[in-house]
Design a protein around this motif. Structure first.
Motif, short mmCIF file in Angstrom:
data_model
loop_
_atom_site.label_atom_id
_atom_site.label_comp_id
_atom_site.label_asym_id
_atom_site.label_seq_id
_atom_site.Cartn_x
_atom_site.Cartn_y
_atom_site.Cartn_z
N TYR A 15 0.91 -1.36 0.25
CA TYR A 15 -0.43 0.07 -0.12
C TYR A 15 0.71 1.69 0.29
O TYR A 15 0.48 2.35 -0.64
CB TYR A 15 -1.02 0.00 1.36
N GLU A 16 2.14 1.56 1.20
CA GLU A 16 2.65 2.88 0.65
C GLU A 16 3.74 2.68 -0.16
O GLU A 16 3.45 3.52 -0.12
CB GLU A 16 3.35 1.78 2.25
N ARG A 17 4.01 1.25 -0.91
CA ARG A 17 5.09 1.83 -2.30
C ARG A 17 4.00 2.33 -3.11
O ARG A 17 3.86 2.58 -4.09
CB ARG A 17 4.90 0.20 -2.71
N GLY A 18 2.56 1.86 -3.10
CA GLY A 18 1.80 2.35 -3.75
C GLY A 18 1.05 3.92 -4.09
O GLY A 18 0.84 4.21 -4.94
N GLU A 19 1.42 3.86 -2.88
CA GLU A 19 1.25 5.47 -2.64
C GLU A 19 2.55 6.06 -3.46
O GLU A 19 1.82 7.42 -3.89
CB GLU A 19 0.60 6.02 -0.89
N ARG A 20 3.18 5.85 -2.52
CA ARG A 20 4.84 6.65 -4.06
C ARG A 20 4.76 6.88 -4.48
O ARG A 20 4.63 7.89 -5.41
CB ARG A 20 6.00 6.53 -2.82
N VAL A 21 4.40 5.85 -5.16
CA VAL A 21 4.28 6.31 -7.19
C VAL A 21 3.26 6.35 -7.42
O VAL A 21 3.77 7.27 -8.18
CB VAL A 21 4.42 4.47 -7.30
N TYR A 22 1.97 6.35 -7.04
CA TYR A 22 1.13 7.42 -7.11
C TYR A 22 1.41 9.04 -7.68
O TYR A 22 0.85 9.67 -7.94
CB TYR A 22 -0.03 7.11 -6.50
N ASN A 23 2.30 9.02 -5.78
CA ASN A 23 2.03 10.79 -5.51
C ASN A 23 3.24 10.90 -6.75
O ASN A 23 3.31 12.14 -7.25
CB ASN A 23 3.13 11.27 -4.54
#
Length: 176
Positions: A158-166
């Motif tokens: 989830y955290e990796r997805g958030e970082r990639v999205y941002n």
């Protein structure tokens, strides 16, 4: 069905996929087949009972639907196995573009493929770290560490997805 089955078997033979690989990948078919096994008991159709097993009626229509569903699902999964085993992901994405599939779906598909590999690498690292800490996969007592590791993987993903999205949003990505 004979033409469909024989065509898929022919494609499977010329694709040169090993039997072991095919069976391993066909395991994705299991939930659908399990569902199909309930159809003879619940699908009445015309109401004609083929036979009874321990007081449960087995309907003819349900048997026919079960057979059709198992054949169709297995053929579709087999074609997907052949496609993914003989075609690179870049070629599949290019083919989707040529077929004029929605760019949003193509983006979702390409991200999913990319992050499945990332997730598998992360899983290997977690397994290695668990092994180095003395974890052994024996019995039901050892499920607690697996639960903790699964939770950690979920949070990391989830955290990796958030970082990639941002980072994608900051670079002007609009979804296509």
């Amino acid at each position: 069905f004979f033409i469909h089955v024989s065509s898929v078997i022919y494609l499977l033979i010329i694709s040169k996929i090993t039997f072991k690989t095919y069976i391993k990948r066909l395991s994705i078919d299991i939930p659908f087949v399990l569902f199909a096994f309930f159809l003879p008991f619940i699908s009445k159709g015309s109401g004609k009972v083929a036979w009874e097993i321990m007081g449960l009626a087995v309907y003819e229509t349900g048997l026919i639907e079960m057979r059709n569903l198992i054949i169709k699902i297995t053929l579709c999964v087999t074609l997907a196995i052949i496609l993914t085993a003989t075609t690179s992901t870049v070629e599949i994405i290019y083919g989707m573009q040529k077929l004029k599939i929605s760019p949003l779906l193509i983006s979702i598909f390409s991200f999913a493929i990319r992050y499945i590999d990332v997730f598998i690498d992360e899983l290997k690292r977690v397994k290695t770290s668990m092994k180095s800490r003395g974890y052994s996969e024996k019995g039901l007592k050892n499920l607690k560490p697996i639960a903790f590791a699964s939770g950690a993987m979920l949070i990391r993903g989830y955290e990796r997805g958030e970082r990639v999205y941002n980072s994608m949003i900051s670079r002007g990505f609009n979804g296509y």
